[in-house]
Design a protein around this motif. Structure first.
Motif, PDB file in Angstrom:
ATOM      1  N   LEU A   1      55.533 -46.596  -1.521  1.00 24.44           N
ATOM      2  CA  LEU A   1      55.683 -45.127  -1.454  1.00 24.44           C
ATOM      3  C   LEU A   1      56.702 -44.625  -2.492  1.00 24.44           C
ATOM      4  CD1 LEU A   1      55.807 -44.613   2.453  1.00 24.44           C
ATOM      5  CD2 LEU A   1      53.813 -44.623   0.959  1.00 24.44           C
ATOM      6  N   TYR A   2      56.954 -45.437  -3.501  1.00 21.19           N
ATOM      7  CA  TYR A   2      58.008 -45.159  -4.487  1.00 21.19           C
ATOM      8  C   TYR A   2      57.888 -43.772  -5.118  1.00 21.19           C
ATOM      9  CZ  TYR A   2      61.450 -46.786  -7.975  1.00 21.19           C
ATOM     10  OH  TYR A   2      62.578 -46.965  -8.738  1.00 21.19           O
ATOM     11  N   TYR A   3      56.669 -43.316  -5.344  1.00 15.20           N
ATOM     12  CA  TYR A   3      56.466 -42.004  -5.986  1.00 15.20           C
ATOM     13  C   TYR A   3      56.011 -40.924  -4.999  1.00 15.20           C
ATOM     14  CZ  TYR A   3      57.209 -43.943 -10.615  1.00 15.20           C
ATOM     15  OH  TYR A   3      57.779 -44.513 -11.716  1.00 15.20           O
ATOM     16  N   CYS A   4      56.052 -41.218  -3.700  1.00 13.28           N
ATOM     17  CA  CYS A   4      55.647 -40.207  -2.702  1.00 13.28           C
ATOM     18  C   CYS A   4      56.901 -39.539  -2.162  1.00 13.28           C
ATOM     19  CB  CYS A   4      54.903 -40.856  -1.546  1.00 13.28           C
ATOM     20  SG  CYS A   4      53.402 -41.716  -2.051  1.00 13.28           S
ATOM     21  N   SER A   5      56.935 -38.208  -2.228  1.00 11.14           N
ATOM     22  CA  SER A   5      58.116 -37.519  -1.715  1.00 11.14           C
ATOM     23  C   SER A   5      58.116 -37.586  -0.185  1.00 11.14           C
ATOM     24  CB  SER A   5      58.139 -36.059  -2.175  1.00 11.14           C
ATOM     25  OG  SER A   5      57.142 -35.332  -1.485  1.00 11.14           O
ATOM     26  N   GLU A   6      59.285 -37.363   0.374  1.00 12.63           N
ATOM     27  CA  GLU A   6      59.423 -37.393   1.826  1.00 12.63           C
ATOM     28  C   GLU A   6      58.513 -36.335   2.475  1.00 12.63           C
ATOM     29  OE1 GLU A   6      63.564 -37.253   3.027  1.00 12.63           O
ATOM     30  OE2 GLU A   6      62.992 -38.825   4.435  1.00 12.63           O
ATOM     31  N   LYS A   7      58.397 -35.199   1.791  1.00 10.07           N
ATOM     32  CA  LYS A   7      57.577 -34.106   2.309  1.00 10.07           C
ATOM     33  C   LYS A   7      56.092 -34.493   2.295  1.00 10.07           C
ATOM     34  CE  LYS A   7      57.651 -29.119   2.106  1.00 10.07           C
ATOM     35  NZ  LYS A   7      58.254 -27.944   1.526  1.00 10.07           N
ATOM     36  N   GLU A   8      55.677 -35.189   1.247  1.00  9.30           N
ATOM     37  CA  GLU A   8      54.287 -35.642   1.163  1.00  9.30           C
ATOM     38  C   GLU A   8      53.992 -36.663   2.265  1.00  9.30           C
ATOM     39  OE1 GLU A   8      53.401 -35.177  -3.642  1.00  9.30           O
ATOM     40  OE2 GLU A   8      54.241 -37.050  -2.894  1.00  9.30           O
ATOM     41  N   VAL A   9      54.943 -37.554   2.518  1.00 11.58           N
ATOM     42  CA  VAL A   9      54.758 -38.574   3.556  1.00 11.58           C
ATOM     43  C   VAL A   9      54.617 -37.894   4.920  1.00 11.58           C
ATOM     44  CG1 VAL A   9      55.795 -40.573   4.721  1.00 11.58           C
ATOM     45  CG2 VAL A   9      56.022 -40.328   2.252  1.00 11.58           C
ATOM     46  N   MET A  10      55.478 -36.909   5.148  1.00 14.11           N
ATOM     47  CA  MET A  10      55.434 -36.184   6.432  1.00 14.11           C
ATOM     48  C   MET A  10      54.112 -35.437   6.578  1.00 14.11           C
ATOM     49  SD  MET A  10      57.219 -35.393   9.129  1.00 14.11           S
ATOM     50  CE  MET A  10      57.497 -34.115  10.336  1.00 14.11           C
ATOM     51  N   ALA A  11      53.658 -34.801   5.490  1.00 17.19           N
ATOM     52  CA  ALA A  11      52.396 -34.050   5.536  1.00 17.19           C
ATOM     53  C   ALA A  11      51.236 -35.005   5.845  1.00 17.19           C
ATOM     54  CB  ALA A  11      52.165 -33.333   4.207  1.00 17.19           C
ATOM     55  N   TYR A  12      51.230 -36.183   5.216  1.00 16.93           N
ATOM     56  CA  TYR A  12      50.169 -37.164   5.461  1.00 16.93           C
ATOM     57  C   TYR A  12      50.194 -37.598   6.930  1.00 16.93           C
ATOM     58  CZ  TYR A  12      47.101 -41.186   4.710  1.00 16.93           C
ATOM     59  OH  TYR A  12      46.053 -42.082   4.770  1.00 16.93           O
ATOM     60  N   SER A  13      51.395 -37.772   7.426  1.00 14.60           N
ATOM     61  CA  SER A  13      51.564 -38.181   8.821  1.00 14.60           C
ATOM     62  C   SER A  13      50.984 -37.125   9.772  1.00 14.60           C
ATOM     63  CB  SER A  13      53.063 -38.407   9.060  1.00 14.60           C
ATOM     64  OG  SER A  13      53.408 -38.212  10.383  1.00 14.60           O
ATOM     65  N   ILE A  14      51.290 -35.864   9.542  1.00 16.37           N
ATOM     66  CA  ILE A  14      50.796 -34.794  10.424  1.00 16.37           C
ATOM     67  C   ILE A  14      49.282 -34.640  10.295  1.00 16.37           C
ATOM     68  CG2 ILE A  14      50.827 -32.286  10.798  1.00 16.37           C
ATOM     69  CD1 ILE A  14      53.786 -32.342   9.945  1.00 16.37           C
ATOM     70  N   LEU A  15      48.806 -34.627   9.054  1.00 21.64           N
ATOM     71  CA  LEU A  15      47.379 -34.381   8.823  1.00 21.64           C
ATOM     72  C   LEU A  15      46.492 -35.490   9.379  1.00 21.64           C
ATOM     73  CD1 LEU A  15      47.575 -33.006   5.161  1.00 21.64           C
ATOM     74  CD2 LEU A  15      46.986 -31.714   7.229  1.00 21.64           C
ATOM     75  N   ASN A  16      47.066 -36.685   9.538  1.00 20.83           N
ATOM     76  CA  ASN A  16      46.263 -37.810  10.010  1.00 20.83           C
ATOM     77  C   ASN A  16      46.622 -38.251  11.421  1.00 20.83           C
ATOM     78  OD1 ASN A  16      44.522 -38.609   7.561  1.00 20.83           O
ATOM     79  ND2 ASN A  16      46.555 -38.242   6.705  1.00 20.83           N
ATOM     80  N   GLY A  17      47.312 -37.372  12.117  1.00 21.74           N
ATOM     81  CA  GLY A  17      47.601 -37.619  13.530  1.00 21.74           C
ATOM     82  C   GLY A  17      48.511 -38.802  13.785  1.00 21.74           C
ATOM     83  N   ILE A  18      49.338 -39.149  12.788  1.00 21.68           N
ATOM     84  CA  ILE A  18      50.294 -40.244  12.982  1.00 21.68           C
ATOM     85  C   ILE A  18      51.523 -39.644  13.644  1.00 21.68           C
ATOM     86  CG2 ILE A  18      51.713 -41.996  11.821  1.00 21.68           C
ATOM     87  CD1 ILE A  18      49.535 -42.034   9.604  1.00 21.68           C
ATOM     88  N   VAL A  19      51.617 -39.881  14.941  1.00 25.27           N
ATOM     89  CA  VAL A  19      52.646 -39.197  15.725  1.00 25.27           C
ATOM     90  C   VAL A  19      53.975 -39.942  15.638  1.00 25.27           C
ATOM     91  CG1 VAL A  19      53.277 -38.382  18.024  1.00 25.27           C
ATOM     92  CG2 VAL A  19      50.895 -38.371  17.300  1.00 25.27           C
ATOM     93  N   THR A  20      55.000 -39.244  15.224  1.00 21.46           N
ATOM     94  CA  THR A  20      56.340 -39.808  15.242  1.00 21.46           C
ATOM     95  C   THR A  20      57.231 -38.835  16.012  1.00 21.46           C
ATOM     96  OG1 THR A  20      56.922 -38.739  13.160  1.00 21.46           O
ATOM     97  CG2 THR A  20      56.083 -40.987  13.014  1.00 21.46           C
ATOM     98  N   LYS A  21      58.387 -39.300  16.355  1.00 20.88           N
ATOM     99  CA  LYS A  21      59.304 -38.450  17.108  1.00 20.88           C
ATOM    100  C   LYS A  21      60.569 -38.326  16.285  1.00 20.88           C
ATOM    101  CE  LYS A  21      60.475 -37.994  21.956  1.00 20.88           C
ATOM    102  NZ  LYS A  21      60.401 -38.612  23.265  1.00 20.88           N
ATOM    103  N   PHE A  22      61.013 -37.110  16.018  1.00 21.23           N
ATOM    104  CA  PHE A  22      62.224 -36.952  15.224  1.00 21.23           C
ATOM    105  C   PHE A  22      63.432 -37.367  16.040  1.00 21.23           C
ATOM    106  CE2 PHE A  22      65.987 -34.709  13.801  1.00 21.23           C
ATOM    107  CZ  PHE A  22      65.987 -35.032  12.456  1.00 21.23           C
ATOM    108  N   ILE A  23      64.098 -38.390  15.553  1.00 23.91           N
ATOM    109  CA  ILE A  23      65.340 -38.811  16.209  1.00 23.91           C
ATOM    110  C   ILE A  23      66.231 -39.415  15.129  1.00 23.91           C
ATOM    111  CG2 ILE A  23      64.250 -41.008  16.942  1.00 23.91           C
ATOM    112  CD1 ILE A  23      66.234 -40.868  19.374  1.00 23.91           C
ATOM    113  N   GLU A  24      67.455 -38.950  15.080  1.00 22.13           N
ATOM    114  CA  GLU A  24      68.363 -39.446  14.050  1.00 22.13           C
ATOM    115  C   GLU A  24      69.196 -40.598  14.590  1.00 22.13           C
ATOM    116  OE1 GLU A  24      70.509 -36.018  12.399  1.00 22.13           O
ATOM    117  OE2 GLU A  24      69.423 -36.496  10.557  1.00 22.13           O
TER     118      GLU A  24
END
Lengths: 85, 296
Positions: free
Chosen positions: B194-217
């Motif tokens: 994912l070296y050239y994928c921005s964090e925003k692009e990764v998140m968008a791919y995750s949402i668009l493909n139903g990859i459910v994550t939970k925001f926790i720091e």
């Protein structure tokens, strides 16, 4: 006439007190707020002081772009993009 | 906003794409990165280092679509209230997609959880975590051709800036998309697809493909210097789009000369005199850390 007036009042109340607000869930900080707003996603993020680089905005199941129009009555989620460490 | 490749409404801007074209764009970007840096080939056994966050789950999904031999490895540092949540997401994801998952823990491998170590010693959490995680990932990836991590473009740009600001050229030289490629026994090749994928692009791919994550720091993240660099970079990116990509491109441009000057390809890797695992020093960082946390 009475019923007509009654329903007109209900509609007015609905418009003024329910639909004039937008329900917003901000994932980071787990906050729910209500905001009066008509404009773009970008404008709303500016209003809330949120950097658009750090979030994605979702309405229902749809991802919104920064120029998407928002209006009172909408319910949106502002999801955090940044990693959690 | 319309998709730049069709008439549908865009779901992502910068570049503007509908769901279908965004997925193609994202997956092509990962494919191009894999090919450009010779990261992995057909038939390779790939181990993906996963945390349960969006980056590692997206990486796992994208690689498992492309390669048949993909498995997942996760580390349980022992951070109460944090890792249980991400591992729950991870177990459910791997079960859904039929991916083999292994979880290895600090307590079982080093005798103490991170929480216990931090309660006993004055030490930076990210230092302990970084050293022990690296050790475990390498130890448990023996027998695999590569180990893939979910580092994205934002992570890389932050690491480059941090090492510049600290004047650490030797650490800067390690920020490439592939490492561990020297033929050193016991050192698994590490790749960052994912070296050239921005964090925003990764998140968008995750949402668009139903990859459910939970925001926790991570409760320890606030101590990280990275947080400040991340926020500053995001501010600059907002006003000058493309900044992060330019930082990474600049680094790729100089990385060959930098590695040469820092002696990273000079074959200095030997073995740790305590554990026998690959190390540039007589005693590896992991053994030094274990000695430190065991001392009274």
């Amino acid at each position: 006439l009475f019923l007509d007036l009654f329903f007109a009042d209900v509609q007015l109340l609905n418009e003024q007190f329910l639909l004039l607000w937008m329900d917003i869930f901000i994932e980071r900080g787990d906050r729910k707020i209500r905001q009066e707003y008509n404009g773009t996603v970008d404008g709303l993020l500016r209003l809330l002081g949120i950097n658009h680089e750090e979030v994605l905005v979702v309405k229902g199941d749809t991802l919104l772009t920064e120029d998407s129009a928002l209006e009172d009555g909408d319910s949106i989620r502002i999801l955090s993009v940044v990693s959690g460490g | 906003m319309r998709c730049q490749d069709c008439d549908r409404t865009a779901v992502f801007s910068g570049p503007a794409y509908c769901k279908e074209h965004f997925n193609s764009y994202f997956e092509s970007k990962v494919d191009d990165t894999l090919a450009r840096f010779g990261m992995a080939g057909e038939g390779d056994r790939i181990l993906v280092a996963v945390s349960g966050g969006k980056d590692s789950l997206v990486l796992l999904r994208v690689l498992s679509r492309k390669f048949p031999n993909v498995e997942a490895l996760s580390v349980d540092e022992g951070i109460a209230g944090y890792r249980e949540v991400t591992h729950e997401v991870l177990r459910s994801f791997c079960q859904e997609w039929g991916i083999t998952l292994r979880i290895v823990g600090f307590k079982e491998e080093f005798g103490k959880t991170l929480d216990v170590i931090l309660s006993e010693k004055q030490v930076k959490p990210c230092t302990v975590c970084g050293i022990f995680r690296r050790t475990l990932l390498n130890r448990h990836s023996q027998g695999y051709d590569v180990i893939a991590t979910g580092h994205n473009m934002d992570d890389t740009a932050q690491a480059i800036m941090m090492n510049l600001l600290k004047n650490s050229p030797s650490l800067l030289a390690r920020q490439g998309p592939v490492s561990g490629i020297r033929s050193v026994a016991g050192l698994t090749k590490r790749i960052k697809p994912l070296y050239y994928c921005s964090e925003k692009e990764v998140m968008a791919y995750s949402i668009l493909n139903g990859i459910v994550t939970k925001f926790i720091e991570c409760p320890n993240v606030s101590e990280a210097y990275r947080l400040k660099v991340r926020d500053q970079l995001n501010r600059i990116e907002a006003s000058r789009p493309g900044t992060k990509r330019r930082i990474v491109d600049w680094f790729i441009g100089i990385s060959g000369r930098l590695k040469e000057s820092e002696g990273k390809d000079a074959g200095r890797i030997g073995s740790c005199s305590v554990c026998g695992e690959p190390s540039a020093n007589a005693v590896c960082s992991s053994c030094k850390m274990q000695e430190f946390i065991s001392s009274p």
